[in-house]
Design a protein around this motif. Sequence first.
Motif, PDB file in Angstrom:
ATOM      1  N   ASP A 330       0.841  -1.213   0.000  1.00 52.80           N
ATOM      2  CA  ASP A 330       0.000   0.000   0.000  1.00 52.80           C
ATOM      3  C   ASP A 330       0.869   1.254   0.000  1.00 52.80           C
ATOM      4  OD1 ASP A 330      -2.313  -1.453   0.148  1.00 52.80           O
ATOM      5  OD2 ASP A 330      -2.753  -0.999   2.243  1.00 52.80           O
ATOM      6  N   GLU A 450       6.205   1.694   6.382  1.00 53.17           N
ATOM      7  CA  GLU A 450       5.894   2.909   5.634  1.00 53.17           C
ATOM      8  C   GLU A 450       7.075   3.862   5.606  1.00 53.17           C
ATOM      9  OE1 GLU A 450       4.141   1.799   8.243  1.00 53.17           O
ATOM     10  OE2 GLU A 450       2.104   1.337   7.562  1.00 53.17           O
TER      11      GLU A 450
ATOM     12  N   SER B 176      -4.607  -9.628  11.562  1.00 56.73           N
ATOM     13  CA  SER B 176      -3.301 -10.250  11.363  1.00 56.73           C
ATOM     14  C   SER B 176      -2.717 -10.630  12.704  1.00 56.73           C
ATOM     15  CB  SER B 176      -2.374  -9.259  10.653  1.00 56.73           C
ATOM     16  OG  SER B 176      -1.017  -9.560  10.896  1.00 56.73           O
ATOM     17  N   ALA B 178       0.321 -11.669  13.163  1.00 61.77           N
ATOM     18  CA  ALA B 178       1.685 -11.143  13.233  1.00 61.77           C
ATOM     19  C   ALA B 178       1.680  -9.706  13.723  1.00 61.77           C
ATOM     20  CB  ALA B 178       2.342 -11.208  11.858  1.00 61.77           C
ATOM     21  N   LEU B 179       0.694  -8.942  13.281  1.00 60.96           N
ATOM     22  CA  LEU B 179       0.603  -7.577  13.732  1.00 60.96           C
ATOM     23  C   LEU B 179       0.343  -7.526  15.234  1.00 60.96           C
ATOM     24  CD1 LEU B 179       0.433  -4.898  11.735  1.00 60.96           C
ATOM     25  CD2 LEU B 179      -1.564  -4.618  13.176  1.00 60.96           C
ATOM     26  N   TYR B 227      -7.116  -3.367  13.345  1.00 64.81           N
ATOM     27  CA  TYR B 227      -6.390  -3.561  12.102  1.00 64.81           C
ATOM     28  C   TYR B 227      -7.241  -4.445  11.213  1.00 64.81           C
ATOM     29  CZ  TYR B 227      -3.401  -5.589   8.579  1.00 64.81           C
ATOM     30  OH  TYR B 227      -2.912  -6.014   7.377  1.00 64.81           O
ATOM     31  N   GLU B 229      -8.208  -5.953   7.180  1.00 63.98           N
ATOM     32  CA  GLU B 229      -7.846  -6.116   5.766  1.00 63.98           C
ATOM     33  C   GLU B 229      -9.099  -6.041   4.896  1.00 63.98           C
ATOM     34  OE1 GLU B 229      -5.326  -9.607   5.655  1.00 63.98           O
ATOM     35  OE2 GLU B 229      -3.769  -8.557   6.806  1.00 63.98           O
ATOM     36  N   LEU B 253      -6.626   0.948  11.344  1.00 64.82           N
ATOM     37  CA  LEU B 253      -5.549   0.796  10.361  1.00 64.82           C
ATOM     38  C   LEU B 253      -6.060  -0.197   9.334  1.00 64.82           C
ATOM     39  CD1 LEU B 253      -2.621   1.210   9.372  1.00 64.82           C
ATOM     40  CD2 LEU B 253      -1.942  -0.696  10.830  1.00 64.82           C
ATOM     41  N   LYS B 254      -6.190   0.278   8.092  1.00 60.53           N
ATOM     42  CA  LYS B 254      -6.770  -0.581   7.069  1.00 60.53           C
ATOM     43  C   LYS B 254      -5.692  -0.896   6.055  1.00 60.53           C
ATOM     44  CE  LYS B 254     -10.608  -1.792   4.463  1.00 60.53           C
ATOM     45  NZ  LYS B 254      -9.896  -2.415   3.356  1.00 60.53           N
ATOM     46  N   ALA B 255      -5.476  -2.181   5.793  1.00 59.13           N
ATOM     47  CA  ALA B 255      -4.520  -2.574   4.754  1.00 59.13           C
ATOM     48  C   ALA B 255      -5.267  -2.775   3.456  1.00 59.13           C
ATOM     49  CB  ALA B 255      -3.805  -3.855   5.149  1.00 59.13           C
ATOM     50  N   GLY B 256      -4.552  -2.620   2.372  1.00 62.85           N
ATOM     51  CA  GLY B 256      -5.163  -2.842   1.051  1.00 62.85           C
ATOM     52  C   GLY B 256      -6.091  -1.706   0.662  1.00 62.85           C
ATOM     53  N   VAL B 257      -5.756  -0.469   1.070  1.00 62.31           N
ATOM     54  CA  VAL B 257      -6.657   0.629   0.735  1.00 62.31           C
ATOM     55  C   VAL B 257      -6.396   1.230  -0.635  1.00 62.31           C
ATOM     56  CG1 VAL B 257      -7.178   1.318   3.086  1.00 62.31           C
ATOM     57  CG2 VAL B 257      -5.217   2.310   1.945  1.00 62.31           C
ATOM     58  N   THR B 258      -5.246   0.937  -1.228  1.00 58.98           N
ATOM     59  CA  THR B 258      -5.024   1.472  -2.567  1.00 58.98           C
ATOM     60  C   THR B 258      -5.488   0.452  -3.595  1.00 58.98           C
ATOM     61  OG1 THR B 258      -2.777   0.644  -2.473  1.00 58.98           O
ATOM     62  CG2 THR B 258      -3.102   2.943  -1.925  1.00 58.98           C
ATOM     63  N   ASP B 259      -5.903   0.943  -4.746  1.00 58.56           N
ATOM     64  CA  ASP B 259      -6.417   0.039  -5.767  1.00 58.56           C
ATOM     65  C   ASP B 259      -5.333  -0.248  -6.769  1.00 58.56           C
ATOM     66  OD1 ASP B 259      -9.159   0.005  -4.905  1.00 58.56           O
ATOM     67  OD2 ASP B 259      -9.164   2.114  -5.452  1.00 58.56           O
ATOM     68  N   SER B 293      -0.473   4.854   8.755  1.00 59.60           N
ATOM     69  CA  SER B 293       0.628   3.904   8.723  1.00 59.60           C
ATOM     70  C   SER B 293       0.643   3.155  10.045  1.00 59.60           C
ATOM     71  CB  SER B 293       1.963   4.623   8.537  1.00 59.60           C
ATOM     72  OG  SER B 293       2.230   5.418   9.685  1.00 59.60           O
ATOM     73  N   MET B 294       1.455   2.127  10.123  1.00 61.74           N
ATOM     74  CA  MET B 294       1.543   1.361  11.350  1.00 61.74           C
ATOM     75  C   MET B 294       2.055   2.243  12.486  1.00 61.74           C
ATOM     76  SD  MET B 294       3.325  -2.342  11.643  1.00 61.74           S
ATOM     77  CE  MET B 294       2.862  -2.858  10.017  1.00 61.74           C
TER      78      MET B 294
END
Lengths: 714, 714
Positions: A330, A450, B176, B178-179, B227, B229, B253-259, B293-294
């Motif tokens: 991302d 990031e 996640s 791991a997160l 968090y 996805e 915190l959202k992952a995968g927000v860009t296309d 960001s994280m």
Amino acid sequence: MAATRSRNTRTGGRLAPLFFPTSVAVIGAAREPGKVGHTVLDNILKGGYQGKVLPVNPKADEIAGLKCYPSITTASEAAGTVELAVIVIPAPLVPGVMDECGAAGVRAAIVISAGFRESGREGFLLEQRLVETARRHRMPLLGPNCLGLITGENRLNATFARLMPLPGKVALMSQSGALCTSILDWSVKELIGFSRFVSFGNKADVNESDLLRDWRADSRVGVVCAYLEQVSDGQRFLTEARFTSRKKPLIILKAGVTDAGARAASSHTGSLAGSERAYAAAVEQTNSLPARSMEDFFDLISLTSLTALPGKGGVAILTNAGGPGILTADACEKEGLRLAAFSQNTISRIARAVPGAGNLYNPVDILGDAESSRYRDALRILAADRDVASIIVILTPQAVTDIEGTARVIVEQAVATRKPVVGCFIGEEDIEVGVEALRRGGVPNFRFPERAVAALAKVHRYAERRREEKVFEPVSFRVKKERVATALDFSRGGGYLHIGGFQALDVLRYYGLKVPKGRLAKSPDAAAAIAAAIGFPVVMKVVSPNIMHKSDLGGIRVGVADAEGAREAFEDIQAAVRGNMPDALFLGVAVQEQVADAREVIIGAARDPQFGPLLMFGLGGIYVEVLKDVSFRIAPISRNDAKKMMYEVKSYPLLTGARGEQPADTDAIVDALLRCSQLVTDFPGILEMDLNPLLVKPRGQGAYVADARMVITP
Amino acid sequence: MAATRSRNTRTGGRLAPLFFPTSVAVIGAAREPGKVGHTVLDNILKGGYQGKVLPVNPKADEIAGLKCYPSITTASEAAGTVELAVIVIPAPLVPGVMDECGAAGVRAAIVISAGFRESGREGFLLEQRLVETARRHRMPLLGPNCLGLITGENRLNATFARLMPLPGKVALMSQSGALCTSILDWSVKELIGFSRFVSFGNKADVNESDLLRDWRADSRVGVVCAYLEQVSDGQRFLTEARFTSRKKPLIILKAGVTDAGARAASSHTGSLAGSERAYAAAVEQTNSLPARSMEDFFDLISLTSLTALPGKGGVAILTNAGGPGILTADACEKEGLRLAAFSQNTISRIARAVPGAGNLYNPVDILGDAESSRYRDALRILAADRDVASIIVILTPQAVTDIEGTARVIVEQAVATRKPVVGCFIGEEDIEVGVEALRRGGVPNFRFPERAVAALAKVHRYAERRREEKVFEPVSFRVKKERVATALDFSRGGGYLHIGGFQALDVLRYYGLKVPKGRLAKSPDAAAAIAAAIGFPVVMKVVSPNIMHKSDLGGIRVGVADAEGAREAFEDIQAAVRGNMPDALFLGVAVQEQVADAREVIIGAARDPQFGPLLMFGLGGIYVEVLKDVSFRIAPISRNDAKKMMYEVKSYPLLTGARGEQPADTDAIVDALLRCSQLVTDFPGILEMDLNPLLVKPRGQGAYVADARMVITP
């Protein structure tokens, strides 16, 4: 001593005695711990400097075991020569002592003392005297009001900082002493080393441009970083920064980049320009690496000092956890850092090496149970892929993760490839042992993906531009400079500092810009005659030094089709002006050729207090006024700069036929931008300028300035 | 045990047995260290959980000193009751064991085992069986493929994480595992405590909306962070998130927000929409705190968990160094965080308290030699100022700085005021002792001023909206829903999934949108007659199911002034279509009332896979197509949302008369947006919709949909 000498010869520049003196006097050396004069002397002695050190203080005979001299004159006589004086005495005494230094043959000075420009009018005058004295003696002067300077290979620490930096290839200049101390503190922990460390305080003499020039040629400097609050001479800075960043990364953290409050300005360009725009243009034009925060500054220093520049290609992401992998991808998209597209060979090798991998593509997920050997295999494969130019290795501390072993593997693989490899160990307590191993191995680690991406994206872009862009070449046209000078002087002579109408168009014509045919009509009949001579249809506009926004009060007519229409239009315009603005001086009506099939754009210029002439480009009307869709560059610009100015505006597709129209003559726009650049560079007296509109005809048919205004200096 | 019981009653929700069980069975408990089944049991025992713990494993008689049962049935019989089962056995066995759990009266389950949906088709089917089983027994199910769950006050650690979090008020949910481990690692070092810690893995049953609902009412939860996805049910999430953030901060915190890559879509809205737009709209509409960001996620958790929310007012900056002070002020401007304007009283008090201060205004510079007492005085004065809502205290380690003492002063003053006070100690090695003191005192510290500002700016905005905004109220008009249902079904029946022309306009009319008078003409004479009935001038447009971009091929005429003109226009349009697109089905020409004095805008809708109906607004033509100047919200929207959609586009000033025109009827736009919101909410079968253009007349005169297109589900 021999080594120091030869170094002097090598850099050979004006600043050599500052960085590589064979002898140093500390004027104001003190015996009492806690005093700055004590700390400076102590730092010089403890730092391991090999040249002569001479404390100067009339109240002491001996300090720190060294003979102390009552004055620089006596010190100089005793020592044969004193190359550098570090001055730590009350401000009012400094100019006198500087003079003494000059007379005694001292070749350079650092003034650490505060109490100059930063403390009011008296200090300002004191600083002026100080600079005059230094210049008279041709001594480069660092400061006043600074922390001092450190030279790595010379082991010269002429500062009152708490710490000594590690040896390395980074050169830092900072306008804030406090920031220097924070950077030192950080760098010692992160094992980042410095070859030059300069706090230039008020930079009364030596400034950022001097240092850029010096460090560019200095083989001990691999990376230049600068914290700046103001730029002393914007045009010189542009040149020096441009040359520097062609040889080594130049990282800039600029404070005060946002503009508080709106500026009072009479032109569109003036109201849209501002120090933030000028700074952004300077960064773009010099290909320097702009740090957007202090953290970003540290990150960029760490990345550029520890890794080589990436070659062509994208970034590979290797991770033991899906979530952080996605977040990293991302971030790459947001920052414009391309993910490497792996070859088929790479993908099948990963498939064999990493049984049951979560993802063979980019980001490569080698799963939560990845041991260090799986990291090693994957890293080796990725580093061999032709499209991989850099690698981010993510580690989250999971149940079976071998944190330290993985760090060692990363170091080993980073050493084996010339491609930048950066770590991203996420966490705090548990991962510290791994972070430490990366640090000792010279692999930069980022606490968050990031941040790794933000720094890498900038470095990729920097490296690409450095590879691909030609040397900066401003374009120079043959122009009638003398005529413009005469015209501006004539205007000034008449007390007119706002120039509009035919006067402004003439100035632009002298610089080769095209303007529509036209003349001033003073009567309805004259208007008809001029229009007939030009050919119908024509445009007619009021001419008055008092009227800025002609259309608002009925001062413009377009599509005037015949002689009778021209007469009527003249009378209507005159009546409208009398009715709406009776006090305006009515000089007549401009009758102009009507330019058909044209798109309206604006070219403008304003003058930035730091960087000088700032050029603006945008599409006309609402694009500038409402949407503020404009681009900026500092003049002089290259052809490439001019093109980028055009491409940068969001409305650019409207010029290329996005809506089915014929493409506009963008070459003519580039030409106009370059000619305006030359004009405002040649004439610093032009404070603001709007070409509004520049009428751009279809491709191959040119562009015409239909109207223009300038504001000039008295 | 009594305490645990009462807790159950308090939250009372469906999830109570997950968080507050009186007894826990670990199915798949193992004796061998390193095995997940061992770690889970070990964590439960070591965590200090006070309820019954029952290991279940047919291959052991005793584990960790506890009697081990061969099955959940025997365990349940022996213990009287087992409220929670934690399942750590191979995936294929899980559904069967779940059934057994249900039969034995177990009330909730956590499935830690992986090997379900994330591992392919077979796993997907297995997960389906698992969910069916759990639902049949009305057991809430957490997971599968997760790290587990921790409840603070219960001291229940049903995870295989390495660390136990500290007690506190933060509730974390994470997609996640791991997160989670990285956050745990960080939180233990930073002394951030958690009351709930949930890794929901595949979230086959319990998802983010369930947890939001539960935690909203939970008094032990002060801050919710997530968090994510994907969002399981976007519409439900919107509702739950909206209610949650009215009571406590919700950080996402959202992952995968860009296309990645463009979407194939036939409408403007479809091509401009995307998951990033939908997510941004969701964040905006729910007033949640989006972490970009994280690092930002950690910063927001630390700030919200350690400090109270700021009240009305701006931020005060206190610093011992000018440079970082300026950088902080720059960051405030960038992030939209207002600097507090001090009262005259505050300024004179600072002047008295801080002799020779570098700056009395904001940022307050108390100079490099500031001792801790100067920090104390300044802090006390700033905290008392009415316009100061929060304070950032910057410390750079200078020669005389008392780092630890200053930290203690900050803690003391932070305790004394209810206003958020945050530290920003810049450096690494030297400052650690101060950072540690802040940490122990519960004052958040940020390593860099820009991070402090980014987090504070979000929290200020959140608090302000929470104070000022009303409860969300979607607007509901009286509409002809039945008629739309019939129209859409009719279209579907005919196989037409693209609806345009009068059909689309009719649908919109049923929802109360105005459309211009108009009818379909099948011949030139009919066109003339219809036009005469409507009144000249009229607009004429080709009607064909195959033609999407009518104007491109000469299919539109405007300003048709009389009957003869209407006949000619009909023939011209027909000829143009035959010439340019001979295969298109020509149904005739629409003759429409010409709406005068109108500005063109677009309202659109698309359907986001997660959040559902996404509404778009923008000005017509180039503003949408070239400049992409549009705003988005997820339907249903409130009146306030509709207004904000309008204000957000950059070209909005064009509607209010920025260029001297009459202001447009923006109330009519708001009305149209609300009606469209209701339409797409009522009919999920409308996949895409463009009202293009909506013709907006001057204020008070309404808006008319001149053309519209819809894409519906088969």
